[in-house]
Design a protein around this motif. Structure first.
Motif, PDB file in Angstrom:
ATOM      1  N   SER A 296      75.680  33.281  17.409  1.00 52.05           N
ATOM      2  CA  SER A 296      75.027  32.234  16.622  1.00 52.05           C
ATOM      3  C   SER A 296      75.701  32.104  15.262  1.00 52.05           C
ATOM      4  O   SER A 296      76.077  33.104  14.659  1.00 52.05           O
ATOM      5  CB  SER A 296      73.550  32.562  16.422  1.00 52.05           C
ATOM      6  OG  SER A 296      72.904  32.650  17.658  1.00 52.05           O
TER       7      SER A 296
ATOM      8  N   LYS B 163      78.923  17.156  21.099  1.00 49.30           N
ATOM      9  CA  LYS B 163      78.762  18.610  21.005  1.00 49.30           C
ATOM     10  C   LYS B 163      79.924  19.379  21.622  1.00 49.30           C
ATOM     11  O   LYS B 163      79.767  20.432  22.219  1.00 49.30           O
ATOM     12  CB  LYS B 163      77.437  19.063  21.631  1.00 49.30           C
ATOM     13  CG  LYS B 163      76.227  18.485  20.932  1.00 49.30           C
ATOM     14  CD  LYS B 163      74.952  19.014  21.516  1.00 49.30           C
ATOM     15  CE  LYS B 163      73.770  18.418  20.759  1.00 49.30           C
ATOM     16  NZ  LYS B 163      72.509  18.963  21.219  1.00 49.30           N
TER      17      LYS B 163
ATOM     18  N   SER C  73      82.527  23.412  24.735  1.00 50.58           N
ATOM     19  CA  SER C  73      81.137  23.116  24.413  1.00 50.58           C
ATOM     20  C   SER C  73      80.579  24.081  23.361  1.00 50.58           C
ATOM     21  O   SER C  73      81.134  25.159  23.136  1.00 50.58           O
ATOM     22  CB  SER C  73      80.278  23.201  25.669  1.00 50.58           C
ATOM     23  OG  SER C  73      80.240  24.550  26.122  1.00 50.58           O
ATOM     24  N   GLN C  74      79.470  23.674  22.760  1.00 50.33           N
ATOM     25  CA  GLN C  74      78.793  24.529  21.787  1.00 50.33           C
ATOM     26  C   GLN C  74      78.295  25.814  22.449  1.00 50.33           C
ATOM     27  O   GLN C  74      78.311  26.875  21.833  1.00 50.33           O
ATOM     28  CB  GLN C  74      77.606  23.792  21.153  1.00 50.33           C
ATOM     29  CG  GLN C  74      78.004  22.771  20.127  1.00 50.33           C
ATOM     30  CD  GLN C  74      76.799  22.108  19.478  1.00 50.33           C
ATOM     31  OE1 GLN C  74      75.676  22.173  19.986  1.00 50.33           O
ATOM     32  NE2 GLN C  74      77.037  21.444  18.353  1.00 50.33           N
ATOM     33  N   GLU C  75      77.885  25.712  23.710  1.00 48.58           N
ATOM     34  CA  GLU C  75      77.391  26.891  24.426  1.00 48.58           C
ATOM     35  C   GLU C  75      78.484  27.946  24.572  1.00 48.58           C
ATOM     36  O   GLU C  75      78.231  29.135  24.409  1.00 48.58           O
ATOM     37  CB  GLU C  75      76.854  26.507  25.814  1.00 48.58           C
ATOM     38  CG  GLU C  75      75.571  25.697  25.780  1.00 48.58           C
ATOM     39  CD  GLU C  75      75.809  24.210  25.507  1.00 48.58           C
ATOM     40  OE1 GLU C  75      76.934  23.702  25.750  1.00 48.58           O
ATOM     41  OE2 GLU C  75      74.884  23.551  25.019  1.00 48.58           O
ATOM     42  N   LEU C  76      79.706  27.500  24.875  1.00 42.46           N
ATOM     43  CA  LEU C  76      80.819  28.440  25.017  1.00 42.46           C
ATOM     44  C   LEU C  76      81.148  29.096  23.672  1.00 42.46           C
ATOM     45  O   LEU C  76      81.427  30.295  23.609  1.00 42.46           O
ATOM     46  CB  LEU C  76      82.052  27.752  25.601  1.00 42.46           C
ATOM     47  CG  LEU C  76      83.244  28.666  25.873  1.00 42.46           C
ATOM     48  CD1 LEU C  76      82.868  29.738  26.888  1.00 42.46           C
ATOM     49  CD2 LEU C  76      84.429  27.879  26.368  1.00 42.46           C
TER      50      LEU C  76
ATOM     51  N   THR D  83      79.031  29.666  21.333  1.00 42.63           N
ATOM     52  CA  THR D  83      77.962  30.640  21.108  1.00 42.63           C
ATOM     53  C   THR D  83      78.207  31.915  21.907  1.00 42.63           C
ATOM     54  O   THR D  83      77.956  33.019  21.413  1.00 42.63           O
ATOM     55  CB  THR D  83      76.594  30.043  21.493  1.00 42.63           C
ATOM     56  OG1 THR D  83      76.388  28.850  20.745  1.00 42.63           O
ATOM     57  CG2 THR D  83      75.465  31.010  21.189  1.00 42.63           C
ATOM     58  N   VAL D  84      78.727  31.784  23.118  1.00 42.24           N
ATOM     59  CA  VAL D  84      79.025  32.970  23.933  1.00 42.24           C
ATOM     60  C   VAL D  84      80.141  33.793  23.291  1.00 42.24           C
ATOM     61  O   VAL D  84      80.065  35.014  23.236  1.00 42.24           O
ATOM     62  CB  VAL D  84      79.408  32.552  25.379  1.00 42.24           C
ATOM     63  CG1 VAL D  84      79.981  33.727  26.147  1.00 42.24           C
ATOM     64  CG2 VAL D  84      78.204  31.989  26.104  1.00 42.24           C
TER      65      VAL D  84
END
Length: 156
Positions: free
Chosen positions: A72, A116, A62-65, A67-68
């Protein structure tokens, strides 16, 4: 003809001062070799792309992973069925006078599908010939567009 030798009292201070000057020169040269007194420094601007972080990004994540792991993105590009995030690493030599010379630039592109999720990733360098446009515009802050005189007159 007799040669006069210097009295012992005068040669000792001279010898001591020469030895002290030599010791000082030796210690200063050792300091300049090991410390930051060089005329140029190698630096990394932007993101430092590590192989460990790169190995953690795999298709389907995912995009969240992302980002982690990477933080950014520096810039984002939206296209037909997805988006791409770009992370730019620039290696430069900076002189003591503030001038920088770009030695190497690497761009990590992470491509996402319409859900995403990571579809692909790629590393680009100058050898690949890809051109990425990164916006350099910024929002001006209050008072930035006024001169000192304008601000002074306005405050009266």
């Amino acid at each position: 003809m007799k040669v006069k030798s210097m009295p012992q009292r005068q040669t000792a201070p001279l010898l001591m001062s020469v030895a002290a000057a030599g010791l000082l020169a030796l210690s200063l040269s050792a300091c300049s070799m090991g410390s930051g007194l060089a005329l140029s420094n190698a630096k990394v601007q932007g993101y430092a792309i590590s192989q460990d972080a790169l190995a953690q990004i795999r298709p389907g994540q995912s995009q969240e992973l992302v980002t982690v792991v990477l933080g950014s993105p520096q810039t984002v590009n939206a296209f037909d069925s997805g988006t791409a995030w770009y992370y730019v690493e620039t290696k430069v030599d900076q002189t003591a006078f503030g001038m920088t010379t770009v030695k190497e630039r690497t761009v990590l592109a992470v491509y996402f599908d319409k859900n995403k999720k990571v579809a692909d990733k790629a590393l680009y360098s100058a050898k690949d010939g890809k051109v990425f446009t990164i916006e350099g515009r910024k929002t001006p802050s209050y008072g930035e567009d006024k001169s000192f005189i304008d601000s002074l007159i306005e405050s009266i």
